[in-house]
Design a protein around this motif. Structure first.
Motif, PDB file in Angstrom:
ATOM      1  N   MET A   1     -18.169  34.780 -54.584  1.00 31.85           N
ATOM      2  CA  MET A   1     -19.277  33.817 -54.472  1.00 31.85           C
ATOM      3  C   MET A   1     -20.218  33.903 -55.669  1.00 31.85           C
ATOM      4  O   MET A   1     -20.582  34.981 -56.107  1.00 31.85           O
ATOM      5  N   ASP A   2     -20.591  32.734 -56.178  1.00 27.60           N
ATOM      6  CA  ASP A   2     -21.624  32.704 -57.215  1.00 27.60           C
ATOM      7  C   ASP A   2     -22.535  31.508 -56.983  1.00 27.60           C
ATOM      8  O   ASP A   2     -22.328  30.724 -56.062  1.00 27.60           O
ATOM      9  N   ASP A   3     -23.560  31.392 -57.817  1.00 22.99           N
ATOM     10  CA  ASP A   3     -24.579  30.365 -57.570  1.00 22.99           C
ATOM     11  C   ASP A   3     -24.034  28.954 -57.694  1.00 22.99           C
ATOM     12  O   ASP A   3     -24.490  28.062 -56.977  1.00 22.99           O
ATOM     13  N   SER A   4     -23.055  28.752 -58.568  1.00 23.23           N
ATOM     14  CA  SER A   4     -22.555  27.384 -58.692  1.00 23.23           C
ATOM     15  C   SER A   4     -21.758  27.000 -57.443  1.00 23.23           C
ATOM     16  O   SER A   4     -21.869  25.877 -56.949  1.00 23.23           O
ATOM     17  N   ALA A   5     -20.979  27.928 -56.903  1.00 19.94           N
ATOM     18  CA  ALA A   5     -20.267  27.641 -55.655  1.00 19.94           C
ATOM     19  C   ALA A   5     -21.255  27.419 -54.515  1.00 19.94           C
ATOM     20  O   ALA A   5     -21.059  26.545 -53.658  1.00 19.94           O
ATOM     21  N   LEU A   6     -22.318  28.196 -54.520  1.00 24.38           N
ATOM     22  CA  LEU A   6     -23.326  28.040 -53.467  1.00 24.38           C
ATOM     23  C   LEU A   6     -23.997  26.671 -53.567  1.00 24.38           C
ATOM     24  O   LEU A   6     -24.132  25.960 -52.565  1.00 24.38           O
ATOM     25  N   GLN A   7     -24.399  26.300 -54.772  1.00 24.04           N
ATOM     26  CA  GLN A   7     -25.053  24.997 -54.949  1.00 24.04           C
ATOM     27  C   GLN A   7     -24.130  23.857 -54.520  1.00 24.04           C
ATOM     28  O   GLN A   7     -24.570  22.879 -53.911  1.00 24.04           O
ATOM     29  N   ALA A   8     -22.858  24.004 -54.836  1.00 19.64           N
ATOM     30  CA  ALA A   8     -21.913  22.934 -54.521  1.00 19.64           C
ATOM     31  C   ALA A   8     -21.626  22.849 -53.025  1.00 19.64           C
ATOM     32  O   ALA A   8     -21.379  21.767 -52.490  1.00 19.64           O
ATOM     33  N   GLY A   9     -21.669  23.991 -52.343  1.00 19.03           N
ATOM     34  CA  GLY A   9     -21.203  24.001 -50.954  1.00 19.03           C
ATOM     35  C   GLY A   9     -22.262  24.125 -49.887  1.00 19.03           C
ATOM     36  O   GLY A   9     -21.992  23.888 -48.717  1.00 19.03           O
ATOM     37  N   MET A  10     -23.470  24.479 -50.274  1.00 15.80           N
ATOM     38  CA  MET A  10     -24.457  24.752 -49.210  1.00 15.80           C
ATOM     39  C   MET A  10     -24.921  23.456 -48.561  1.00 15.80           C
ATOM     40  O   MET A  10     -25.030  22.415 -49.193  1.00 15.80           O
ATOM     41  N   LYS A  11     -25.153  23.573 -47.266  1.00 11.38           N
ATOM     42  CA  LYS A  11     -25.625  22.423 -46.477  1.00 11.38           C
ATOM     43  C   LYS A  11     -26.981  22.811 -45.897  1.00 11.38           C
ATOM     44  O   LYS A  11     -27.094  23.206 -44.740  1.00 11.38           O
ATOM     45  N   VAL A  12     -27.987  22.695 -46.726  1.00  7.60           N
ATOM     46  CA  VAL A  12     -29.326  23.144 -46.373  1.00  7.60           C
ATOM     47  C   VAL A  12     -30.266  21.941 -46.363  1.00  7.60           C
ATOM     48  O   VAL A  12     -30.233  21.120 -47.273  1.00  7.60           O
ATOM     49  N   ALA A  13     -31.064  21.836 -45.331  1.00  5.27           N
ATOM     50  CA  ALA A  13     -32.047  20.753 -45.259  1.00  5.27           C
ATOM     51  C   ALA A  13     -33.376  21.307 -44.774  1.00  5.27           C
ATOM     52  O   ALA A  13     -33.406  22.104 -43.827  1.00  5.27           O
ATOM     53  N   GLN A  14     -34.442  20.890 -45.431  1.00  6.43           N
ATOM     54  CA  GLN A  14     -35.754  21.270 -44.924  1.00  6.43           C
ATOM     55  C   GLN A  14     -36.065  20.379 -43.734  1.00  6.43           C
ATOM     56  O   GLN A  14     -35.971  19.156 -43.818  1.00  6.43           O
ATOM     57  N   VAL A  15     -36.406  20.987 -42.604  1.00  3.87           N
ATOM     58  CA  VAL A  15     -36.610  20.200 -41.386  1.00  3.87           C
ATOM     59  C   VAL A  15     -38.068  20.262 -40.909  1.00  3.87           C
ATOM     60  O   VAL A  15     -38.423  19.675 -39.894  1.00  3.87           O
ATOM     61  N   ARG A  16     -38.876  20.962 -41.640  1.00  5.06           N
ATOM     62  CA  ARG A  16     -40.310  20.970 -41.358  1.00  5.06           C
ATOM     63  C   ARG A  16     -41.063  21.573 -42.531  1.00  5.06           C
ATOM     64  O   ARG A  16     -40.570  22.459 -43.179  1.00  5.06           O
TER      65      ARG A  16
END
Lengths: 274, 274, 274
Positions: free
Chosen positions: C259-274
């Motif tokens: 795992m590295d930051d580019s894979a994380l950026q490409a794959g993460m499913k993060v949303a700010q919900v508040r």
């Protein structure tokens, strides 16, 4: 053999409280999850009774005893007994030290153990009739072969009657018996004892089957033996030439995850021998 | 190097009593089974001496100490000593806390340890000559490189003479020494320290070789280092591009399971350096 | 989300002191090594404070408590607090027994915990608002779904404000919150809870990220969740039809290693919900 035993486990998702050794505890937990049970490990006297009272089956394994685990085993067992839950006892290495023998005997005397499951040397040691084993592996002289199945079945039934528990022991041929009936299971491969915890996981599977089928402890135990052995066969069949016990360990868990009643019916080698 | 050392282990099936940490104990057990030894883990004072007295080698690892394990280590060690069995001590993280240092020193003083095996920081800390290590990994300044092999060999031989034990430490280059002779082993790959327990398993393998070849502790230890490093090389060579330390861990065990003397002779990178 | 968080971990190689359960401790150590941290496990009162004072983050997991671990947790926590190091608390099965609840509450009261991370049932039990859970798995009624994200975020922010810690809970949708901001992470696959220790490793990863990025605990925790879930996705995508949880476990570690930051950026499913 009753059918649908695996589906019953996966449907009920029985909670199996494990007080077990720290060598193979991870395999025990993953094995329980793979068959559809829910493991909980807790071996402090401060909380063992809580889990003993709410679990669907209690699994006690004496592989690495100490003076905090032994009281927890008894407390959990008394709570399980009070709640009418089955109890599995795996007397790992019981013939090797007085501490193990005294603990196993105390547990058998104080608790209504449902199933006693070990290797042949362990069960014979408990019956005060065994050849010696130096460590936790079975002595060669104790392993059941085709020539002595009838004698092994007689021994198991008699011990079952005396102790009031289902008795089983592993080997190239596994024997599972209550006071009147005995089964032989011929599933499994030679590589299984070369992965630590094969026996511990088998006992845990028996606890899962008992947790879902408490009314049929003999059949539940037979199913656990056949499932474990069959998973060993499937895992071994998938090995590449350069793979060994490391990959085999993971593949056994893979096979357990995929196991269902139709695969069990097709692959199990179970015979009633008494 | 003596030949036939692995066959000797597989033939004797030495019983190795392990009092070790709970982090890597499963790998230790599976590693011992894979090389042909029979592991037993028991760390209660109530029974440690029994296994210490009947084992072929006692393996003590201080990775996760507590006040029940430490007395068990001493009792097992005294029983092993009385029975004339070799003892391996792995002083995990010994430089990090007084508790570890005091325990390791107590064990070295009270027991006739045969082999002291750790990483360079641990051995140097014990010799009161080391750079600091914060945790259980070796400090970079302590790892042996080509430039300082002679110095490392001198240090190891002197420490061996002072303590009366075989001394060894791991790194990119491993050093194994008694009072007069030192070997360097250059097997292994960089991925090995990224799997927890590589060192613990190596110590366990040394215990297996010592259990089968108690008369040749230096050669037995060198063999264990070469075997472990070679298994790392074989495991790494088999990795697919997307595989990492998870698959590598299983593959090392696979390689250990298949290891034999001819593979060892062909692959070992052992040189006498003093 | 801040970028470069993984590179930060791999560069700093944070020392993570773990006082954790013996069921999944091996996965915790290997997970920490795979992401670039340096794990140390020590749970004796005699030395816990030493590691607590020098570590970059302390990780406390109450999965298998006993009367030697609990004092060690407090001592290590006080030392970490005195040194200004972050503390992660994973309250495994906290709702199941008074012993776990009392221990978790004591730790939350006595120590400046940075991050509280568990499954939804555990966090709700701590907040005295939860449905019951029999064991250590989350109750179905507690798992966050799309329909109640807003409510879950409100709950998490309120609890964060009350306890003064970052609050997070795992599920099909993960929620991570401080007093004012909440994120939802939708990475992960259904197979993950079928490998014991998925949650324990996730908490350890959070500790690694906190050890390298102590100034940004919310972002560090979100990164740990996304990394863990993404590794589950990658591992699952690589499974052959006959592979199951055994191979999946190894593949998750493989993915973590790569795992590295580019894979994380490409794959993460993060949303700010508040």
């Amino acid at each position: 053999m009753t059918t649908g035993l695996i589906a019953g486990v996966r449907e009920k998702n029985p909670l199996v409280h494990c007080i077990t050794n720290y060598v193979t505890v991870n395999d025990v937990a993953n094995g329980l999850l793979a068959i559809g049970a829910s493991p909980v490990m807790a071996d402090a006297a401060e909380e063992a009774a809580v889990f003993g009272g709410v679990c669907d089956c209690l699994y006690i394994n004496i592989g690495t005893l100490n003076n905090t685990k032994v009281p927890a085993m008894r407390l959990a067992g008394e709570a399980a007994a009070a709640a009418g839950r089955p109890i599995v006892l795996d007397p790992v290495g019981v013939g090797a030290t007085p501490y193990r023998m005294e603990t196993a005997q105390m547990l058998l005397e104080c608790l209504p153990v449902t199933l006693l499951r070990g290797n042949a040397s362990e069960i014979k040691a408990l019956a005060r009739a065994g050849a010696g084993a130096r460590g936790v592996d079975a002595a060669a002289a104790d392993i059941v072969t085709e020539a002595d199945i009838a004698g092994a079945a007689d021994f198991a039934c008699a011990l079952s009657e005396r102790l009031g528990v289902v008795v089983s022991f592993s080997g190239a041929i596994d024997i599972i018996a209550d006071a009147s009936t005995a089964y032989a299971v011929r599933n499994g491969v030679d590589m299984m004892p070369l992965v630590t915890g094969s026996g511990c996981v088998l006992s845990a599977l028996a606890a899962a089957f008992l947790g879902a089928h408490a009314h049929a402890p003999l059949q539940a135990t037979v199913a656990a033996y056949a499932v474990m052995g069959l998973c060993g066969e499937l895992a071994h069949a998938n090995l590449r030439p350069d793979e060994g016990t490391g990959s085999f360990r993971a593949r056994m868990l893979d096979a357990l995850y995929h196991m269902d009643d139709s695969a069990l019916q097709a692959g199990m080698k179970v015979a009633q021998v008494r």
